[in-house]
Design a protein around this motif. Structure first.
Motif, PDB file in Angstrom:
ATOM      1  N   PRO A  66       4.360  13.329 -12.877  1.00  0.00           N
ATOM      2  CA  PRO A  66       4.889  12.100 -13.479  1.00  0.00           C
ATOM      3  C   PRO A  66       5.681  11.314 -12.433  1.00  0.00           C
ATOM      4  O   PRO A  66       6.422  11.909 -11.646  1.00  0.00           O
ATOM      5  CB  PRO A  66       5.822  12.601 -14.583  1.00  0.00           C
ATOM      6  N   PRO A  67       5.498  10.015 -12.373  1.00  0.00           N
ATOM      7  CA  PRO A  67       6.178   9.238 -11.334  1.00  0.00           C
ATOM      8  C   PRO A  67       7.690   9.165 -11.568  1.00  0.00           C
ATOM      9  O   PRO A  67       8.149   9.020 -12.693  1.00  0.00           O
ATOM     10  CB  PRO A  67       5.545   7.851 -11.450  1.00  0.00           C
ATOM     11  N   CYS A  68       8.446   9.284 -10.488  1.00  0.00           N
ATOM     12  CA  CYS A  68       9.899   9.116 -10.552  1.00  0.00           C
ATOM     13  C   CYS A  68      10.210   7.617 -10.436  1.00  0.00           C
ATOM     14  O   CYS A  68       9.311   6.807 -10.175  1.00  0.00           O
ATOM     15  CB  CYS A  68      10.576   9.908  -9.436  1.00  0.00           C
ATOM     16  N   ASP A  69      11.455   7.250 -10.624  1.00  0.00           N
ATOM     17  CA  ASP A  69      11.836   5.842 -10.563  1.00  0.00           C
ATOM     18  C   ASP A  69      11.527   5.214  -9.214  1.00  0.00           C
ATOM     19  O   ASP A  69      11.084   4.069  -9.142  1.00  0.00           O
ATOM     20  CB  ASP A  69      13.323   5.667 -10.884  1.00  0.00           C
ATOM     21  N   SER A  70      11.744   5.969  -8.137  1.00  0.00           N
ATOM     22  CA  SER A  70      11.478   5.404  -6.812  1.00  0.00           C
ATOM     23  C   SER A  70       9.985   5.185  -6.595  1.00  0.00           C
ATOM     24  O   SER A  70       9.575   4.183  -6.012  1.00  0.00           O
ATOM     25  CB  SER A  70      12.075   6.282  -5.712  1.00  0.00           C
ATOM     26  N   GLN A  71       9.148   6.095  -7.114  1.00  0.00           N
ATOM     27  CA  GLN A  71       7.702   5.895  -6.991  1.00  0.00           C
ATOM     28  C   GLN A  71       7.275   4.681  -7.814  1.00  0.00           C
ATOM     29  O   GLN A  71       6.443   3.896  -7.380  1.00  0.00           O
ATOM     30  CB  GLN A  71       6.922   7.131  -7.429  1.00  0.00           C
ATOM     31  N   LYS A  72       7.853   4.510  -8.988  1.00  0.00           N
ATOM     32  CA  LYS A  72       7.546   3.333  -9.812  1.00  0.00           C
ATOM     33  C   LYS A  72       7.912   2.050  -9.078  1.00  0.00           C
ATOM     34  O   LYS A  72       7.185   1.057  -9.148  1.00  0.00           O
ATOM     35  CB  LYS A  72       8.290   3.407 -11.148  1.00  0.00           C
ATOM     36  N   ALA A  73       9.035   2.062  -8.356  1.00  0.00           N
ATOM     37  CA  ALA A  73       9.454   0.881  -7.602  1.00  0.00           C
ATOM     38  C   ALA A  73       8.478   0.585  -6.463  1.00  0.00           C
ATOM     39  O   ALA A  73       8.140  -0.574  -6.205  1.00  0.00           O
ATOM     40  CB  ALA A  73      10.868   1.069  -7.065  1.00  0.00           C
ATOM     41  N   VAL A  74       7.995   1.635  -5.803  1.00  0.00           N
ATOM     42  CA  VAL A  74       7.017   1.463  -4.729  1.00  0.00           C
ATOM     43  C   VAL A  74       5.714   0.901  -5.296  1.00  0.00           C
ATOM     44  O   VAL A  74       5.112  -0.008  -4.724  1.00  0.00           O
ATOM     45  CB  VAL A  74       6.770   2.793  -3.976  1.00  0.00           C
ATOM     46  N   VAL A  75       5.282   1.434  -6.424  1.00  0.00           N
ATOM     47  CA  VAL A  75       4.067   0.922  -7.074  1.00  0.00           C
ATOM     48  C   VAL A  75       4.235  -0.556  -7.399  1.00  0.00           C
ATOM     49  O   VAL A  75       3.340  -1.363  -7.141  1.00  0.00           O
ATOM     50  CB  VAL A  75       3.724   1.746  -8.340  1.00  0.00           C
ATOM     51  N   LYS A  76       5.393  -0.927  -7.939  1.00  0.00           N
ATOM     52  CA  LYS A  76       5.649  -2.337  -8.258  1.00  0.00           C
ATOM     53  C   LYS A  76       5.576  -3.197  -6.998  1.00  0.00           C
ATOM     54  O   LYS A  76       4.977  -4.273  -7.008  1.00  0.00           O
ATOM     55  CB  LYS A  76       7.014  -2.489  -8.923  1.00  0.00           C
ATOM     56  N   LEU A  77       6.158  -2.721  -5.903  1.00  0.00           N
ATOM     57  CA  LEU A  77       6.098  -3.452  -4.641  1.00  0.00           C
ATOM     58  C   LEU A  77       4.656  -3.630  -4.187  1.00  0.00           C
ATOM     59  O   LEU A  77       4.222  -4.743  -3.870  1.00  0.00           O
ATOM     60  CB  LEU A  77       6.902  -2.714  -3.563  1.00  0.00           C
ATOM     61  N   LEU A  78       3.892  -2.537  -4.172  1.00  0.00           N
ATOM     62  CA  LEU A  78       2.496  -2.604  -3.731  1.00  0.00           C
ATOM     63  C   LEU A  78       1.660  -3.493  -4.644  1.00  0.00           C
ATOM     64  O   LEU A  78       0.787  -4.234  -4.169  1.00  0.00           O
ATOM     65  CB  LEU A  78       1.899  -1.197  -3.657  1.00  0.00           C
ATOM     66  N   GLN A  79       1.919  -3.443  -5.947  1.00  0.00           N
ATOM     67  CA  GLN A  79       1.189  -4.305  -6.883  1.00  0.00           C
ATOM     68  C   GLN A  79       1.500  -5.772  -6.616  1.00  0.00           C
ATOM     69  O   GLN A  79       0.599  -6.605  -6.581  1.00  0.00           O
ATOM     70  CB  GLN A  79       1.540  -3.946  -8.323  1.00  0.00           C
ATOM     71  N   ASN A  80       2.770  -6.090  -6.429  1.00  0.00           N
ATOM     72  CA  ASN A  80       3.161  -7.479  -6.203  1.00  0.00           C
ATOM     73  C   ASN A  80       2.727  -7.999  -4.845  1.00  0.00           C
ATOM     74  O   ASN A  80       2.543  -9.199  -4.673  1.00  0.00           O
ATOM     75  CB  ASN A  80       4.668  -7.653  -6.405  1.00  0.00           C
ATOM     76  N   LEU A  81       2.551  -7.105  -3.897  1.00  0.00           N
ATOM     77  CA  LEU A  81       2.009  -7.509  -2.595  1.00  0.00           C
ATOM     78  C   LEU A  81       0.493  -7.661  -2.651  1.00  0.00           C
ATOM     79  O   LEU A  81      -0.107  -8.253  -1.765  1.00  0.00           O
ATOM     80  CB  LEU A  81       2.367  -6.482  -1.518  1.00  0.00           C
ATOM     81  N   GLY A  82      -0.134  -7.108  -3.702  1.00  0.00           N
ATOM     82  CA  GLY A  82      -1.592  -7.148  -3.804  1.00  0.00           C
ATOM     83  C   GLY A  82      -2.259  -6.017  -3.045  1.00  0.00           C
ATOM     84  O   GLY A  82      -3.478  -5.998  -2.883  1.00  0.00           O
ATOM     85  N   ILE A  83      -1.472  -5.061  -2.581  1.00  0.00           N
ATOM     86  CA  ILE A  83      -1.999  -3.939  -1.807  1.00  0.00           C
ATOM     87  C   ILE A  83      -2.481  -2.819  -2.725  1.00  0.00           C
ATOM     88  O   ILE A  83      -3.352  -2.035  -2.369  1.00  0.00           O
ATOM     89  CB  ILE A  83      -0.922  -3.417  -0.826  1.00  0.00           C
ATOM     90  N   TRP A  84      -1.963  -2.751  -3.922  1.00  0.00           N
ATOM     91  CA  TRP A  84      -2.295  -1.677  -4.862  1.00  0.00           C
ATOM     92  C   TRP A  84      -3.794  -1.577  -5.110  1.00  0.00           C
ATOM     93  O   TRP A  84      -4.323  -0.495  -5.327  1.00  0.00           O
ATOM     94  CB  TRP A  84      -1.544  -1.907  -6.174  1.00  0.00           C
ATOM     95  N   GLU A  85      -4.480  -2.700  -5.071  1.00  0.00           N
ATOM     96  CA  GLU A  85      -5.913  -2.720  -5.371  1.00  0.00           C
ATOM     97  C   GLU A  85      -6.782  -2.291  -4.194  1.00  0.00           C
ATOM     98  O   GLU A  85      -7.992  -2.189  -4.322  1.00  0.00           O
ATOM     99  CB  GLU A  85      -6.352  -4.127  -5.809  1.00  0.00           C
ATOM    100  N   PHE A  86      -6.199  -2.080  -3.029  1.00  0.00           N
ATOM    101  CA  PHE A  86      -6.989  -1.684  -1.870  1.00  0.00           C
ATOM    102  C   PHE A  86      -7.721  -0.382  -2.168  1.00  0.00           C
ATOM    103  O   PHE A  86      -7.181   0.523  -2.788  1.00  0.00           O
ATOM    104  CB  PHE A  86      -6.113  -1.483  -0.641  1.00  0.00           C
TER     105      PHE A  86
END
Length: 121
Positions: A66-86
């Motif tokens: 299960p993701p921790c708060d810091s991992q959730k924040a990283v996911v949010k950063l990557l999503q907002n950068l558009g990198i998550w979809e790579f």
């Protein structure tokens, strides 16, 4: 070629820092930013920029725990950068690093002509 790759890497870092700076103006909270730094185990700006790569993408996408708060924040950063979809295709002979950075260059419209016009790298 080696010199060009080094300079191109600085150009990528510059573009990434501009995009993260935009997110820090409202999309990413200071609490989330601190969580991102904790997740990356770094505190310096350049170390953070160096940490955003294919390894971070794979690590953040890991759903075995299960993701921790810091991992959730990283996911949010990557999503907002558009990198998550790579997408990284491990069946290709091309390295995951090259695949990541080709997608990064395309996503942010990095090209040689614009590179030559940037004076602040």
């Amino acid at each position: 070629e080696e010199y060009f790759q080094k300079i191109w890497g600085l150009y990528r870092t510059f573009k990434l820092s501009v995009e993260i700076g935009k997110l820090l103006e409202g999309t990413i909270s200071s609490k989330e930013w601190e969580a991102i730094k904790d997740y990356l185990e770094v505190i310096e700006w350049n170390s953070i920029l160096d940490s955003i790569n294919e390894d971070l993408l794979v690590k953040a996408q890991d759903t075995t725990q299960p993701p921790c708060d810091s991992q959730k924040a990283v996911v949010k950063l990557l999503q907002n950068l558009g990198i998550w979809e790579f997408k990284i295709d491990y069946d290709l002979t091309e390295s995951s690093k090259n695949q990541f950075w080709k997608q990064f260059d395309f996503k942010f419209g990095l090209n040689y002509d614009e590179f030559l016009s940037v004076k602040d790298v």
